[in-house]
Design a protein around this motif. Sequence first.
Motif, PDB file in Angstrom:
ATOM      1  N   ILE A  25       1.051  -1.214   0.079  1.00 10.68           N
ATOM      2  CA  ILE A  25       0.000  -0.050   0.024  1.00 10.68           C
ATOM      3  C   ILE A  25       0.836   1.125   0.021  1.00 10.68           C
ATOM      4  O   ILE A  25       1.502   1.643   1.092  1.00 10.68           O
ATOM      5  N   PRO A  26       1.021   1.949  -0.878  1.00 15.02           N
ATOM      6  CA  PRO A  26       1.982   3.015  -1.186  1.00 15.02           C
ATOM      7  C   PRO A  26       1.040   4.299  -0.469  1.00 15.02           C
ATOM      8  O   PRO A  26      -0.034   4.209  -0.482  1.00 15.02           O
ATOM      9  N   ARG A  27       1.842   5.085   0.139  1.00 18.24           N
ATOM     10  CA  ARG A  27       0.956   6.579   0.503  1.00 18.24           C
ATOM     11  C   ARG A  27       0.321   6.972  -0.527  1.00 18.24           C
ATOM     12  O   ARG A  27       0.890   7.074  -1.876  1.00 18.24           O
ATOM     13  N   GLY A  28      -0.871   7.749  -0.323  1.00 16.84           N
ATOM     14  CA  GLY A  28      -1.670   8.320  -1.252  1.00 16.84           C
ATOM     15  C   GLY A  28      -2.868   7.364  -1.874  1.00 16.84           C
ATOM     16  O   GLY A  28      -3.574   7.900  -2.419  1.00 16.84           O
ATOM     17  N   GLU A  29      -2.689   5.998  -1.540  1.00 16.71           N
ATOM     18  CA  GLU A  29      -3.746   5.048  -2.216  1.00 16.71           C
ATOM     19  C   GLU A  29      -4.614   4.604  -1.257  1.00 16.71           C
ATOM     20  O   GLU A  29      -4.131   4.532   0.121  1.00 16.71           O
ATOM     21  N   VAL A  30      -5.740   4.207  -1.534  1.00 11.63           N
ATOM     22  CA  VAL A  30      -6.718   3.418  -0.742  1.00 11.63           C
ATOM     23  C   VAL A  30      -6.982   2.057  -1.442  1.00 11.63           C
ATOM     24  O   VAL A  30      -7.077   1.776  -2.484  1.00 11.63           O
ATOM     25  N   HIS A  31      -6.493   1.056  -0.471  1.00 13.47           N
ATOM     26  CA  HIS A  31      -6.548  -0.522  -0.760  1.00 13.47           C
ATOM     27  C   HIS A  31      -7.925  -0.998   0.099  1.00 13.47           C
ATOM     28  O   HIS A  31      -7.956  -0.759   1.042  1.00 13.47           O
ATOM     29  N   ALA A  32      -8.754  -1.646  -0.696  1.00 18.11           N
ATOM     30  CA  ALA A  32      -9.868  -2.172  -0.059  1.00 18.11           C
ATOM     31  C   ALA A  32      -9.450  -3.750  -0.002  1.00 18.11           C
ATOM     32  O   ALA A  32      -9.084  -4.354  -0.966  1.00 18.11           O
ATOM     33  N   ILE A  33      -9.966  -4.213   1.054  1.00 17.00           N
ATOM     34  CA  ILE A  33      -9.922  -6.056   1.134  1.00 17.00           C
ATOM     35  C   ILE A  33     -11.156  -6.370   1.389  1.00 17.00           C
ATOM     36  O   ILE A  33     -11.951  -5.877   2.310  1.00 17.00           O
ATOM     37  N   MET A  34     -11.493  -7.156   0.745  1.00 19.69           N
ATOM     38  CA  MET A  34     -12.925  -7.803   0.643  1.00 19.69           C
ATOM     39  C   MET A  34     -12.508  -9.611   0.977  1.00 19.69           C
ATOM     40  O   MET A  34     -11.663 -10.050   0.458  1.00 19.69           O
ATOM     41  N   GLY A  35     -13.494 -10.086   1.564  1.00 19.86           N
ATOM     42  CA  GLY A  35     -13.403 -11.499   1.823  1.00 19.86           C
ATOM     43  C   GLY A  35     -14.365 -12.177   2.582  1.00 19.86           C
ATOM     44  O   GLY A  35     -15.212 -11.440   3.484  1.00 19.86           O
ATOM     45  N   ILE A 210     -16.075   5.359  -0.410  1.00 20.04           N
ATOM     46  CA  ILE A 210     -14.697   5.584  -0.309  1.00 20.04           C
ATOM     47  C   ILE A 210     -14.405   4.585  -1.311  1.00 20.04           C
ATOM     48  O   ILE A 210     -14.254   3.568  -1.423  1.00 20.04           O
ATOM     49  N   GLU A 211     -13.807   5.316  -2.496  1.00 24.26           N
ATOM     50  CA  GLU A 211     -13.497   4.781  -3.659  1.00 24.26           C
ATOM     51  C   GLU A 211     -12.161   4.454  -3.739  1.00 24.26           C
ATOM     52  O   GLU A 211     -11.316   5.315  -3.585  1.00 24.26           O
ATOM     53  N   PRO A 212     -11.958   3.041  -3.582  1.00 28.36           N
ATOM     54  CA  PRO A 212     -10.724   2.529  -3.780  1.00 28.36           C
ATOM     55  C   PRO A 212      -9.813   2.768  -4.836  1.00 28.36           C
ATOM     56  O   PRO A 212     -10.252   2.496  -6.006  1.00 28.36           O
ATOM     57  N   ASP A 213      -8.534   2.598  -4.905  1.00 31.50           N
ATOM     58  CA  ASP A 213      -7.522   2.565  -5.798  1.00 31.50           C
ATOM     59  C   ASP A 213      -7.428   1.168  -6.266  1.00 31.50           C
ATOM     60  O   ASP A 213      -7.447   0.777  -7.654  1.00 31.50           O
ATOM     61  N   HIS A 214      -7.532   0.143  -5.384  1.00 29.82           N
ATOM     62  CA  HIS A 214      -7.253  -1.080  -5.607  1.00 29.82           C
ATOM     63  C   HIS A 214      -8.336  -2.027  -4.831  1.00 29.82           C
ATOM     64  O   HIS A 214      -8.363  -1.493  -3.666  1.00 29.82           O
ATOM     65  N   VAL A 215      -8.579  -3.141  -5.094  1.00 27.64           N
ATOM     66  CA  VAL A 215      -9.371  -4.055  -4.343  1.00 27.64           C
ATOM     67  C   VAL A 215      -8.859  -5.388  -4.551  1.00 27.64           C
ATOM     68  O   VAL A 215      -8.263  -5.766  -5.249  1.00 27.64           O
ATOM     69  N   HIS A 216      -8.615  -6.032  -3.315  1.00 24.24           N
ATOM     70  CA  HIS A 216      -8.127  -7.385  -3.013  1.00 24.24           C
ATOM     71  C   HIS A 216      -8.997  -8.255  -2.333  1.00 24.24           C
ATOM     72  O   HIS A 216      -9.868  -7.860  -1.556  1.00 24.24           O
ATOM     73  N   VAL A 217      -9.157  -9.512  -2.923  1.00 31.27           N
ATOM     74  CA  VAL A 217      -9.878 -10.490  -2.267  1.00 31.27           C
ATOM     75  C   VAL A 217      -9.146 -11.537  -1.178  1.00 31.27           C
ATOM     76  O   VAL A 217      -7.966 -12.107  -1.688  1.00 31.27           O
ATOM     77  N   LEU A 218      -9.439 -11.663  -0.203  1.00 35.28           N
ATOM     78  CA  LEU A 218      -8.498 -12.399   0.958  1.00 35.28           C
ATOM     79  C   LEU A 218      -9.509 -13.848   1.134  1.00 35.28           C
ATOM     80  O   LEU A 218     -10.822 -13.659   1.478  1.00 35.28           O
ATOM     81  N   ALA A 219      -9.121 -14.696   0.896  1.00 30.94           N
ATOM     82  CA  ALA A 219      -9.608 -16.110   1.102  1.00 30.94           C
ATOM     83  C   ALA A 219      -8.477 -16.974   1.621  1.00 30.94           C
ATOM     84  O   ALA A 219      -7.408 -17.154   1.221  1.00 30.94           O
ATOM     85  N   GLY A 220      -8.844 -17.637   2.667  1.00 29.65           N
ATOM     86  CA  GLY A 220      -7.851 -18.943   3.007  1.00 29.65           C
ATOM     87  C   GLY A 220      -6.583 -18.354   3.777  1.00 29.65           C
ATOM     88  O   GLY A 220      -5.625 -18.870   3.529  1.00 29.65           O
ATOM     89  N   GLY A 221      -6.534 -17.078   4.122  1.00 27.07           N
ATOM     90  CA  GLY A 221      -5.291 -16.392   4.362  1.00 27.07           C
ATOM     91  C   GLY A 221      -4.483 -15.792   3.469  1.00 27.07           C
ATOM     92  O   GLY A 221      -3.202 -15.543   3.680  1.00 27.07           O
ATOM     93  N   ARG A 222      -4.925 -15.742   1.984  1.00 28.25           N
ATOM     94  CA  ARG A 222      -3.823 -15.154   1.160  1.00 28.25           C
ATOM     95  C   ARG A 222      -4.913 -14.375   0.524  1.00 28.25           C
ATOM     96  O   ARG A 222      -6.065 -14.427   0.368  1.00 28.25           O
ATOM     97  N   ILE A 223      -4.103 -13.332  -0.488  1.00 23.68           N
ATOM     98  CA  ILE A 223      -4.722 -12.673  -1.310  1.00 23.68           C
ATOM     99  C   ILE A 223      -5.029 -13.646  -2.712  1.00 23.68           C
ATOM    100  O   ILE A 223      -4.030 -13.903  -3.061  1.00 23.68           O
ATOM    101  N   VAL A 224      -6.161 -13.741  -3.003  1.00 23.29           N
ATOM    102  CA  VAL A 224      -6.413 -14.592  -3.939  1.00 23.29           C
ATOM    103  C   VAL A 224      -6.773 -13.860  -5.513  1.00 23.29           C
ATOM    104  O   VAL A 224      -6.595 -14.434  -6.541  1.00 23.29           O
ATOM    105  N   ARG A 225      -6.979 -12.656  -5.391  1.00 24.65           N
ATOM    106  CA  ARG A 225      -7.099 -11.950  -6.532  1.00 24.65           C
ATOM    107  C   ARG A 225      -7.103 -10.337  -6.243  1.00 24.65           C
ATOM    108  O   ARG A 225      -7.517  -9.938  -5.193  1.00 24.65           O
ATOM    109  N   SER A 226      -6.500  -9.564  -7.166  1.00 22.15           N
ATOM    110  CA  SER A 226      -6.528  -7.989  -6.954  1.00 22.15           C
ATOM    111  C   SER A 226      -7.112  -7.525  -8.332  1.00 22.15           C
ATOM    112  O   SER A 226      -6.916  -7.949  -9.315  1.00 22.15           O
TER     113      SER A 226
END
Length: 251
Positions: A25-35, A210-226
């Motif tokens: 997560i660089p400064r200046g960005e909003v990253h969302a995690i869903m799962g 809150i509009e994210p710059d990136h969205v990541h999917v967390l499943a089973g303890g790992r990021i499975v998709r971004s």
Amino acid sequence: MSLIIKNLHAETDGTEILKGLDLEIPRGEVHAIMGPNGSGKSTLAKVIAGHEDYTVTEGSVTMDGVDLSGLEVDERARAGLFLAFQYPAEVPGVSMANFLRAARQARLPEGEEIDAVAYYKELYEKMDLLGIDRKFTSRSVNEGFSGGEKKRNEVLQMMMLEPVYCVMDETDSGLDIDALKVVAEGVNAMRSPERGFLVITHYQRLLNYIEPDHVHVLAGGRIVRSGGKELAHELEAKGYDFLKEGELAPA
Ligand code: ADP
Ligand code: MG
């Protein structure tokens, strides 16, 4: 200048929950995690913050190049990290005003005192923005607060502490739509090139505000998709069940 999580493995009570998680997560960005529930979202938030219940067995978390493994919870906070809890703790006997003031004071250099007049002025401005009644300043932190009041209070703390990296764990849960908009406004007001956000949410709805710059999917303890914010819409449409059907192979 980034919050960098590399091959993070963490366990609690001998059970591995995070299983090789990578995220930057660089400064200046909003990253969302869903799962889905139980995928390790809160564990990730708490491990970043240094919660004592969790042991990092492999990998690292660094903040602007500083390895956090050597820092206690309070040292991480002073270095600019903030965690808004999914389930904020009640702190009986400590008023909101004193709690926030002590937290602010703790971030000042040795021997420097908070300017009380300026502090209260700022506190009231931020409470007004978040729609928190001023009588809350004298109430014990979170004691007897409704779910929504606790969440607004987390955001108030975040606004008062002006962290460099903000981790928000399901701050939207328990909020009705009006409160959600108010909280999102507070977060958006804090967005800056100098600050990074990790917004954990179960629902796409928050990401309309809150509009994210990136969205990541967390499943089973790992990021499975971004992906971009369209990934949140895809998850909302398909639900999390399709993760189980193997449609999302680890990237
Ligand atoms: P999420 O926030 O995605 O719903 P959590 O990180 O809270 O998921 O939990 C992930 C898994 O780890 C769950 O199976 C949960 O029961 C387990 N877990 C989390 N914290 C603890 C703990 N302190 N003790 C035992 N199990 C835990
Ligand atoms: Mg959780």
